[in-house]
Scaffold this motif. Structure first.
Motif, mmCIF file in Angstrom:
data_model
loop_
_atom_site.group_PDB
_atom_site.id
_atom_site.type_symbol
_atom_site.label_atom_id
_atom_site.label_comp_id
_atom_site.label_asym_id
_atom_site.label_seq_id
_atom_site.Cartn_x
_atom_site.Cartn_y
_atom_site.Cartn_z
ATOM 1 N N LYS A 95 7.373 -1.573 8.078
ATOM 2 C CA LYS A 95 8.249 -1.011 6.969
ATOM 3 C C LYS A 95 7.892 0.146 6.163
ATOM 4 N N SER A 96 8.440 0.344 4.787
ATOM 5 C CA SER A 96 7.948 1.804 3.946
ATOM 6 C C SER A 96 6.461 1.409 3.410
ATOM 7 N N GLY A 97 5.665 2.160 3.816
ATOM 8 C CA GLY A 97 4.093 1.826 3.248
ATOM 9 C C GLY A 97 2.863 1.211 3.872
ATOM 10 N N ASP A 98 3.690 0.705 5.212
ATOM 11 C CA ASP A 98 2.755 0.445 6.317
ATOM 12 C C ASP A 98 2.003 1.378 6.923
ATOM 13 N N ARG A 99 0.892 1.048 6.808
ATOM 14 C CA ARG A 99 0.118 2.006 8.014
ATOM 15 C C ARG A 99 -0.192 1.356 9.457
ATOM 16 N N ALA A 144 7.071 3.279 7.283
ATOM 17 C CA ALA A 144 5.558 3.394 7.596
ATOM 18 C C ALA A 144 4.733 5.210 7.848
ATOM 19 N N GLU A 145 3.684 4.518 8.186
ATOM 20 C CA GLU A 145 3.195 6.076 7.793
ATOM 21 C C GLU A 145 1.431 6.219 9.452
ATOM 22 N N ASP A 153 -6.919 -1.105 4.750
ATOM 23 C CA ASP A 153 -6.855 -1.723 3.633
ATOM 24 C C ASP A 153 -4.934 -2.623 3.363
ATOM 25 N N GLU A 154 -4.885 -3.171 2.351
ATOM 26 C CA GLU A 154 -3.418 -3.865 2.475
ATOM 27 C C GLU A 154 -2.397 -3.598 3.319
ATOM 28 N N ARG A 155 -2.400 -2.198 3.204
ATOM 29 C CA ARG A 155 -0.900 -0.927 3.935
ATOM 30 C C ARG A 155 -1.150 -1.202 5.384
ATOM 31 N N VAL A 156 -2.842 -0.980 5.884
ATOM 32 C CA VAL A 156 -2.906 -1.004 7.392
ATOM 33 C C VAL A 156 -2.219 -2.702 7.978
ATOM 34 N N LYS A 157 -1.269 -2.167 8.366
ATOM 35 C CA LYS A 157 0.145 -3.612 10.119
ATOM 36 C C LYS A 157 -0.652 -3.381 10.841
#
Length: 392
Positions: free
Chosen positions: A99-103, A127-128, A150-154
């Motif tokens: 989703k948006s913001g995921d890395r 996602a990025e 960090d918490e954004r890394v999926k």
């Protein structure tokens, strides 16, 4: 460590009579037991019927899962047969609900098809994609990798051995970092399976994709996906059929709970059976012995190329594998390939599509000649190759 009987293995590699095969990272020469198994299965399909042959050879088809699990130190319940490594990788990657913001973290030398998939999902979901810089050896920088988590890394997703050179990324070290931070880890082992010992517990990956046609010396159109048990039901495959799921009524279906949710009902059954034989063949030789010989032959070839005037070896990495790449100061890659082919040497040209970011970073606009050795190659073949190359 068991010493490899090169003479026997060459005798069982019928193609050695015709060519010097230095394109094992493209597609290796299948050994006779693998080819004969494939031919026999196809002959049964011809004479008895496809469905009937699958029923008669059920145990051989099931053996593939046992063989693949043994190759990876996994469980047969964690193995799905897929028609190639790219599609196996896709089945895992596209199952993640970004989703948006995921890395998504990957490497400079990542495979081109994988990069296209990352970018497509980034475009669709917001996602990025984050490319982790290289260290001084040209491999993924482990300190930079950990600093980016960090918490954004999926997802952490890398190629173990990139297609465009001899680099071996430190996959097990990446796995330790992924586990430390609880980030899922997808490993593309397309080039490493069959030339290196792979242990998913040591590697620490949650998913791993493999092809049959390269260093495993299996048929084209074969591959498989490993998914760690605790991840199987967390991932919904991007494609489903009535093998992967059960239709209940006009509004309801249930996805099967095991790893075969990632498979297709229709597949290359003869290839699946023969791939099991190819894996057995490699395991009987011994993956540590194979790695030793492949890496040693490649080191010999690199040294010979480095001593050749007008040649620049282009391989990166602290650890280097059986892929050996180079450029010529006068001749184009395609010219070298064509000239060497006329002399009976198989090789390929890496034009950068497979490792675009790495080639761009290194200014390799003209591409590279890629040779790739296997255990059935000999020092004499390498000497003859170098002799012909120097005469061009």
């Amino acid at each position: 460590m068991t010493e490899i009987d090169v003479a026997r293995l060459r005798a069982e590699t019928r193609g050695c009579e015709n060519v010097v095969h230095l394109n094992n990272a493209g597609a290796s020469l299948p050994p006779a037991p693998v080819a004969d198994h494939l031919y026999a299965y196809l002959r049964d399909e011809e004479m008895k019927g496809g469905y009937e042959t699958a029923d008669l050879r059920h145990d051989e088809l099931e053996h593939f899962y046992v063989a693949a699990a043994r190759l990876l130190n996994a469980s047969p319940e964690e193995i799905a047969f897929v028609e190639n490594a790219t599609r196996a990788w896709d089945m895992a990657f596209y199952a993640f609900p970004f989703k948006s913001g995921d890395r998504i973290l990957t490497t400079v030398a990542e495979y081109g098809s994988n990069l296209i998939a990352y970018l497509q999902q980034a475009r669709k979901t917001g996602a990025e994609l984050v490319v982790v810089p290289n260290d001084e050896h040209g491999q993924i920088d482990l300190e930079q990798l950990e600093a980016l988590i960090d918490e954004r890394v999926k997802l952490i997703s890398i190629s173990h051995i990139p297609t465009g050179g001899g680099l071996v990324n430190p996959a097990a070290a990446v796995g330790r970092i992924a586990r430390k931070h609880g980030v899922p880890y997808l490993l593309d082992a397309c080039q490493s399976a069959g030339q290196m010992r792979l242990d998913v517990e040591e590697l620490g990956c949650d998913m791993l994709s493999v092809t049959g046609r390269k260093y495993l010396r299996g048929p084209r159109g074969t591959g498989f996906l490993y998914v760690r048990k605790n991840w199987i039901e967390k991932l919904e495959p991007p494609f489903l059929d009535q093998h992967a799921a059960e239709l209940i009524d006009s509004e309801t279906f249930i996805i099967r709970r095991d790893v075969r949710r990632f498979e297709n009902w229709e597949r290359f059954f003869a290839g699946q059976a023969a791939l099991g034989t190819a894996i057995d063949y490699a395991m009987d030789i011994g993956l540590e012995a194979i790695q030793d010989r492949v890496f040693s032959l490649a080191a010999t070839l690199r040294a010979g190329l480095a001593d050749t005037p007008g040649i620049r070896v282009a391989d990166e990495g602290l650890v280097k594998c059986g892929l050996v790449t180079f450029q010529h100061d006068r001749l184009k890659c395609e010219e070298i390939k064509a000239a060497m082919s006329q002399k009976g040497f198989n090789m390929s040209v890496s034009n950068g599509s497979g490792t675009k970011l790495s080639f761009m970073a290194r200014g390799l606009e003209a591409g590279l000649v890629r040779t790739s050795v296997h255990y059935f190659n000999t020092d004499d073949e390498l000497e003859r190759f170098l002799g012909v190359l120097r005469s061009l």
